[in-house]
Design a protein around this motif. Structure first.
Motif, PDB file in Angstrom:
ATOM      1  N   PRO A  24       0.820  -1.212   0.000  1.00 42.83           N
ATOM      2  CA  PRO A  24       0.000   0.000   0.000  1.00 42.83           C
ATOM      3  C   PRO A  24       0.857   1.267   0.000  1.00 42.83           C
ATOM      4  CG  PRO A  24      -0.742  -1.562   1.674  1.00 42.83           C
ATOM      5  CD  PRO A  24       0.597  -2.032   1.203  1.00 42.83           C
ATOM      6  N   GLY A  25       0.321   2.319  -0.629  1.00 49.31           N
ATOM      7  CA  GLY A  25       1.031   3.578  -0.707  1.00 49.31           C
ATOM      8  C   GLY A  25       2.166   3.539  -1.708  1.00 49.31           C
ATOM      9  N   PRO A  26       3.003   4.590  -1.702  1.00 51.28           N
ATOM     10  CA  PRO A  26       4.063   4.710  -2.707  1.00 51.28           C
ATOM     11  C   PRO A  26       5.331   3.947  -2.348  1.00 51.28           C
ATOM     12  CG  PRO A  26       4.105   6.635  -1.297  1.00 51.28           C
ATOM     13  CD  PRO A  26       2.944   5.766  -0.814  1.00 51.28           C
ATOM     14  N   TYR A  27       5.166   2.701  -1.918  1.00 46.15           N
ATOM     15  CA  TYR A  27       6.313   1.899  -1.494  1.00 46.15           C
ATOM     16  C   TYR A  27       6.431   0.653  -2.369  1.00 46.15           C
ATOM     17  CZ  TYR A  27       6.124   4.982   2.509  1.00 46.15           C
ATOM     18  OH  TYR A  27       6.109   6.102   3.299  1.00 46.15           O
ATOM     19  N   ALA A  28       7.641   0.407  -2.846  1.00 46.32           N
ATOM     20  CA  ALA A  28       7.914  -0.747  -3.693  1.00 46.32           C
ATOM     21  C   ALA A  28       8.818  -1.717  -2.949  1.00 46.32           C
ATOM     22  CB  ALA A  28       8.584  -0.315  -4.996  1.00 46.32           C
ATOM     23  N   TYR A  29       8.595  -2.998  -3.187  1.00 47.78           N
ATOM     24  CA  TYR A  29       9.353  -4.062  -2.526  1.00 47.78           C
ATOM     25  C   TYR A  29      10.063  -4.896  -3.585  1.00 47.78           C
ATOM     26  CZ  TYR A  29       6.452  -2.587   1.338  1.00 47.78           C
ATOM     27  OH  TYR A  29       5.829  -1.819   2.300  1.00 47.78           O
ATOM     28  N   PHE A  30      11.312  -5.236  -3.306  1.00 49.66           N
ATOM     29  CA  PHE A  30      12.141  -5.990  -4.241  1.00 49.66           C
ATOM     30  C   PHE A  30      12.793  -7.150  -3.498  1.00 49.66           C
ATOM     31  CE2 PHE A  30      11.996  -1.546  -5.403  1.00 49.66           C
ATOM     32  CZ  PHE A  30      11.635  -1.587  -6.742  1.00 49.66           C
ATOM     33  N   GLY A  31      12.900  -8.295  -4.188  1.00 47.24           N
ATOM     34  CA  GLY A  31      13.530  -9.460  -3.586  1.00 47.24           C
ATOM     35  C   GLY A  31      14.874  -9.742  -4.210  1.00 47.24           C
ATOM     36  N   SER A  32      15.798 -10.252  -3.416  1.00 50.02           N
ATOM     37  CA  SER A  32      17.139 -10.588  -3.883  1.00 50.02           C
ATOM     38  C   SER A  32      17.228 -12.056  -4.275  1.00 50.02           C
ATOM     39  CB  SER A  32      18.167 -10.288  -2.787  1.00 50.02           C
ATOM     40  OG  SER A  32      19.432 -10.829  -3.128  1.00 50.02           O
TER      41      SER A  32
ATOM     42  N   ALA B 145      11.606   0.520  -1.120  1.00 50.47           N
ATOM     43  CA  ALA B 145      11.981   1.841  -1.610  1.00 50.47           C
ATOM     44  C   ALA B 145      10.751   2.743  -1.629  1.00 50.47           C
ATOM     45  CB  ALA B 145      12.580   1.749  -3.007  1.00 50.47           C
ATOM     46  N   ASP B 146      10.968   4.015  -1.307  1.00 50.34           N
ATOM     47  CA  ASP B 146       9.924   5.036  -1.402  1.00 50.34           C
ATOM     48  C   ASP B 146       9.964   5.583  -2.830  1.00 50.34           C
ATOM     49  OD1 ASP B 146       8.394   7.391  -1.323  1.00 50.34           O
ATOM     50  OD2 ASP B 146       8.888   7.748   0.775  1.00 50.34           O
ATOM     51  N   LEU B 147       8.894   5.391  -3.596  1.00 51.94           N
ATOM     52  CA  LEU B 147       8.890   5.805  -4.995  1.00 51.94           C
ATOM     53  C   LEU B 147       8.948   7.321  -5.152  1.00 51.94           C
ATOM     54  CD1 LEU B 147       6.256   3.310  -6.441  1.00 51.94           C
ATOM     55  CD2 LEU B 147       8.750   3.185  -6.586  1.00 51.94           C
TER      56      LEU B 147
END
Length: 307
Positions: A51-59, A68-70
């Protein structure tokens, strides 16, 4: 007269200051970085936004989750991985991140507020490649690029996590061969079935979520070779073709029995993007850089493009 002149001069000066100040604010508020870095050596693959302007990335290296905050492009690792990959992922409205575990043959559900692993699931033993996940119809469905099966987590009342996953064997038109098979997964436009792309053959399939029976989607002879992440918007399907550095834009029939590649999106900044998510009228893609030999110092980034 003097008082009126002074008042007029003061108003003019204040207006000028206000205009200069406001001129800077919209640019700062509206401008989000079109490209931003991920940690060196991170080897990203999946992306989830919200939710919101936040992106999640996996290694792919160790399964760490980076947020990360977009609005700024800045972020940090919020959850330490188990030492095996984190690939496809999706967030739900309860602040949970569902993560496909790749060669680990597992799935995890992570609390994005605390980074705590709420539950882990062993989906397969032996050779497996749990690649992507979609939240659909009160369940989470995971693809396996090495085995013709979908793994389903039935979410209970209030989104309660189940004790174990259910295996749904894939049958029908799809035939597994050497290489990466079922990869990206998305819902159909009518919300009755699932769509999966087979990377090695470039075929797109509609899947009955209950039986696992598949039917090839008629794309008029077009192939989605190296098809990876999928994103549905209305009746438009975005398919990332990773090593081709391309997004195929497909117009689908409502029942997803057929579709047409209406255009392809390319960008000079693409360096083997893998998956795609949207936010604020932009598409965001992590560059996995599969064609670059990874080292602890290899740089990685995220790019955004207009849909």
């Amino acid at each position: 007269m003097v008082v009126r002149m002074r008042s007029a001069i003061l108003k003019t000066a204040l207006s000028a200051v206000l205009m200069v100040t406001l001129a800077g604010l919209p640019a700062q508020a509206a401008t989000r970085p079109g490209t931003f870095p991920l940690p060196d050596g991170f080897q990203p693959e999946g992306i989830a936004i919200g939710p919101g302007p936040y992106a999640y990335f996996g290694s792919r290296v160790d399964g760490d989750i980076f947020r990360a905050d977009l609005r700024t492009g800045k972020g940090s690792v919020i959850s330490q991985g188990p030492g095996t990959p984190s690939l496809g992922m999706k967030t739900d409205g309860r602040g949970r991140l569902f993560v496909a575990g790749g060669t680990g043959g597992d799935a995890r559900v992570v609390d994005v507020r605390t980074g705590k692993v709420l539950k882990s699931y062993e989906l397969a033993t032996g050779t497996s490649f749990v690649n992507d996940v979609i939240l659909f119809g009160g369940a989470a469905y995971f693809t396996d690029s090495a085995n013709p099966v979908l793994y389903k987590l039935d979410l209970g009342r209030g989104g309660a996590l189940p004790d174990e996953a259910v295996n749904i064997p894939l049958s029908g038109d799809i035939q597994y061969t050497t290489g990466n098979n079922a990869n990206g997964i998305a819902p159909s436009p009518d919300g009755r079935s699932l769509l999966i792309v087979q990377s090695n053959t470039g075929k797109l399939f509609e899947v009955n979520p209950s039986s696992g029976v598949t039917a090839e989607v008629d794309l008029g002879g077009e192939a989605l070779t190296n098809g990876d992440g999928l994103l549905l918007s209305g009746r438009t399907l975005y398919a990332v073709l990773n090593r081709l550095n391309t997004i195929a834009v497909i117009g689908l029939s409502r029942d997803a029995s057929s579709g047409e590649v209406v255009r392809r999106i390319t960008d000079d900044r693409f360096d083997v993007p893998t998956t795609v998510a949207s936010y604020g009228h932009r598409l965001y893609l992590p560059n996995a850089r599969f064609t670059t030999t990874p080292t602890p110092d290899t740089t990685y980034d995220v790019v955004s493009v207009k849909p």
